[in-house]
Structure formats: C-alpha cells, structure tokens
Design a protein around this motif. Structure first.
Motif, PDB file in Angstrom:
ATOM      1  N   ASN A 112       0.857  -1.181   0.000  1.00 24.55           N
ATOM      2  CA  ASN A 112       0.000   0.000   0.000  1.00 24.55           C
ATOM      3  C   ASN A 112       0.895   1.233   0.000  1.00 24.55           C
ATOM      4  N   ARG A 113       0.385   2.335  -0.516  1.00 23.63           N
ATOM      5  CA  ARG A 113       1.147   3.569  -0.666  1.00 23.63           C
ATOM      6  C   ARG A 113       1.657   4.103   0.677  1.00 23.63           C
ATOM      7  N   PHE A 114       2.900   4.568   0.668  1.00 23.42           N
ATOM      8  CA  PHE A 114       3.456   5.347   1.773  1.00 23.42           C
ATOM      9  C   PHE A 114       4.422   6.351   1.176  1.00 23.42           C
ATOM     10  N   GLU A 115       4.794   7.383   1.948  1.00 23.16           N
ATOM     11  CA  GLU A 115       5.614   8.456   1.387  1.00 23.16           C
ATOM     12  C   GLU A 115       6.545   9.063   2.425  1.00 23.16           C
ATOM     13  N   LEU A 116       7.455   9.893   1.920  1.00 18.32           N
ATOM     14  CA  LEU A 116       8.388  10.598   2.796  1.00 18.32           C
ATOM     15  C   LEU A 116       7.608  11.350   3.869  1.00 18.32           C
ATOM     16  N   PRO A 126      10.392 -10.168  14.273  1.00 18.50           N
ATOM     17  CA  PRO A 126      10.345 -11.162  15.345  1.00 18.50           C
ATOM     18  C   PRO A 126      11.170 -10.740  16.568  1.00 18.50           C
ATOM     19  N   ASN A 127      12.141  -9.834  16.364  1.00 23.28           N
ATOM     20  CA  ASN A 127      13.002  -9.391  17.466  1.00 23.28           C
ATOM     21  C   ASN A 127      12.477  -8.149  18.173  1.00 23.28           C
ATOM     22  N   GLY A 128      11.351  -7.616  17.726  1.00 20.92           N
ATOM     23  CA  GLY A 128      10.794  -6.417  18.333  1.00 20.92           C
ATOM     24  C   GLY A 128      10.365  -5.422  17.272  1.00 20.92           C
ATOM     25  N   ASN A 129       9.690  -4.393  17.709  1.00 20.10           N
ATOM     26  CA  ASN A 129       9.150  -3.387  16.805  1.00 20.10           C
ATOM     27  C   ASN A 129       9.879  -2.059  17.007  1.00 20.10           C
ATOM     28  N   LEU A 130       9.892  -1.247  15.939  1.00 23.01           N
ATOM     29  CA  LEU A 130      10.554   0.058  16.018  1.00 23.01           C
ATOM     30  C   LEU A 130       9.755   1.061  15.193  1.00 23.01           C
ATOM     31  N   THR A 131       9.407   2.183  15.810  1.00 20.32           N
ATOM     32  CA  THR A 131       8.696   3.256  15.125  1.00 20.32           C
ATOM     33  C   THR A 131       9.701   4.326  14.718  1.00 20.32           C
ATOM     34  N   PHE A 132       9.557   4.839  13.477  1.00 20.47           N
ATOM     35  CA  PHE A 132      10.475   5.861  12.968  1.00 20.47           C
ATOM     36  C   PHE A 132       9.783   6.685  11.891  1.00 20.47           C
ATOM     37  N   ASN A 133      10.345   7.854  11.600  1.00 19.94           N
ATOM     38  CA  ASN A 133       9.843   8.702  10.514  1.00 19.94           C
ATOM     39  C   ASN A 133      10.663   8.432   9.269  1.00 19.94           C
ATOM     40  N   LEU A 134       9.987   8.293   8.138  1.00 23.95           N
ATOM     41  CA  LEU A 134      10.660   8.002   6.872  1.00 23.95           C
ATOM     42  C   LEU A 134      11.254   9.291   6.305  1.00 23.95           C
ATOM     43  N   ASP A 135      12.591   9.337   6.235  1.00 22.58           N
ATOM     44  CA  ASP A 135      13.264  10.548   5.755  1.00 22.58           C
ATOM     45  C   ASP A 135      13.994  10.358   4.431  1.00 22.58           C
ATOM     46  N   ALA A 136      13.966   9.148   3.863  1.00 25.60           N
ATOM     47  CA  ALA A 136      14.577   8.890   2.554  1.00 25.60           C
ATOM     48  C   ALA A 136      13.856   7.707   1.925  1.00 25.60           C
ATOM     49  N   LEU A 137      13.776   7.723   0.594  1.00 26.74           N
ATOM     50  CA  LEU A 137      13.074   6.676  -0.133  1.00 26.74           C
ATOM     51  C   LEU A 137      13.636   6.612  -1.542  1.00 26.74           C
ATOM     52  N   GLU A 138      13.933   5.410  -2.014  1.00 26.00           N
ATOM     53  CA  GLU A 138      14.482   5.204  -3.358  1.00 26.00           C
ATOM     54  C   GLU A 138      13.685   4.120  -4.072  1.00 26.00           C
ATOM     55  N   ASN A 139      13.661   4.203  -5.413  1.00 26.71           N
ATOM     56  CA  ASN A 139      13.077   3.098  -6.168  1.00 26.71           C
ATOM     57  C   ASN A 139      14.132   1.996  -6.289  1.00 26.71           C
ATOM     58  N   SER A 140      13.824   0.932  -6.982  1.00 23.04           N
ATOM     59  CA  SER A 140      14.743  -0.214  -7.065  1.00 23.04           C
ATOM     60  C   SER A 140      16.009   0.102  -7.859  1.00 23.04           C
ATOM     61  N   ASP A 141      16.007   1.221  -8.615  1.00 23.73           N
ATOM     62  CA  ASP A 141      17.200   1.643  -9.354  1.00 23.73           C
ATOM     63  C   ASP A 141      18.060   2.619  -8.570  1.00 23.73           C
ATOM     64  N   GLY A 142      17.678   2.913  -7.321  1.00 26.81           N
ATOM     65  CA  GLY A 142      18.450   3.826  -6.484  1.00 26.81           C
ATOM     66  C   GLY A 142      18.147   5.293  -6.726  1.00 26.81           C
ATOM     67  N   ILE A 143      17.055   5.583  -7.426  1.00 29.23           N
ATOM     68  CA  ILE A 143      16.663   6.967  -7.698  1.00 29.23           C
ATOM     69  C   ILE A 143      15.728   7.446  -6.590  1.00 29.23           C
ATOM     70  N   ILE A 178      12.805   9.047  -4.646  1.00 33.10           N
ATOM     71  CA  ILE A 178      11.396   9.266  -4.953  1.00 33.10           C
ATOM     72  C   ILE A 178      10.703   9.819  -3.708  1.00 33.10           C
ATOM     73  N   ASP A 179       9.509  10.385  -3.896  1.00 35.43           N
ATOM     74  CA  ASP A 179       8.759  10.959  -2.786  1.00 35.43           C
ATOM     75  C   ASP A 179       7.742   9.997  -2.192  1.00 35.43           C
ATOM     76  N   ALA A 180       7.340   8.987  -2.977  1.00 40.60           N
ATOM     77  CA  ALA A 180       6.309   8.062  -2.495  1.00 40.60           C
ATOM     78  C   ALA A 180       6.490   6.683  -3.108  1.00 40.60           C
TER      79      ALA A 180
END
Length: 98
Positions: free
Chosen positions: A33-37, A46-63, A65-67
């Motif tokens: 499902n859609r998510f974005e910066l 399985p080792n625990g959960n971690l909450t964080f803010n997404l500050d970087a995102l790349e497509n599979s080519d390393g470019i 992207i915003d979402a």
C-alpha cells in the motif's frame, strides 16, 4: 490451536522487507500500500518493533522518490540503526500510522 487476531485501526500494512543491505544501511521493501516521505512507520520484526519517521526513499534503481505508489513496486528505505535483521528480511513487515 486457537487463532486470534488483532487489528489497529490507526495503522495500515504497507510492505514486507525482502532484502537487507546491512553494509549500506538499506532495507528493500515489497510495497503493498502507498506510503511516502514524512510518514511515521513501524517496522515489525520477530526481534521487536521500532517506530520511525521516513526521511529517505528510493526506487529499485536507487533513484530518490517521494512516495512508494502501491502494490507491485519495490523500494528501498534506510534501515533504522536500532534494529538488526537477517539478509532475507527475517519476516519483517512495515506498517504506516494513519
């Protein structure tokens, strides 16, 4: 065997971790499902959960992207420092807070 389930109406399943590049600090995610910066995400492992803010995102080519548009896409996100995962992702899931 009893099956029980719980859902959090404040979260949406957005992807599963399919590869971990520990040396580069990136997680490869199969998007469901859609998510974005800027989104607040929770990495569930399985080792625990971690909450964080997404500050970087790349497509599979390393470019950069915003979402992550949705199902059928593969993206990369920075791996939070506080978590350790095996190379195959170790059954980690990614949730987005609504």
């Amino acid at each position: 065997y009893l099956q029980s389930s719980s859902t959090n109406p404040n979260q949406q399943f957005v992807g599963e971790v399919i590869h971990v590049e520990t040396s580069k600090g990136w997680l490869t995610v199969n998007v469901k499902n859609r998510f974005e910066l800027g989104d607040t995400l929770e990495l569930i492992t399985p080792n625990g959960n971690l909450t964080f803010n997404l500050d970087a995102l790349e497509n599979s080519d390393g470019i950069k992207i915003d979402a992550a548009p949705g199902s059928g896409h593969i993206v990369r996100i920075p791996m939070p420092d506080e978590i350790s995962l095996p190379e195959n992702g170790g059954y980690a899931m990614l949730m987005r807070y609504l």
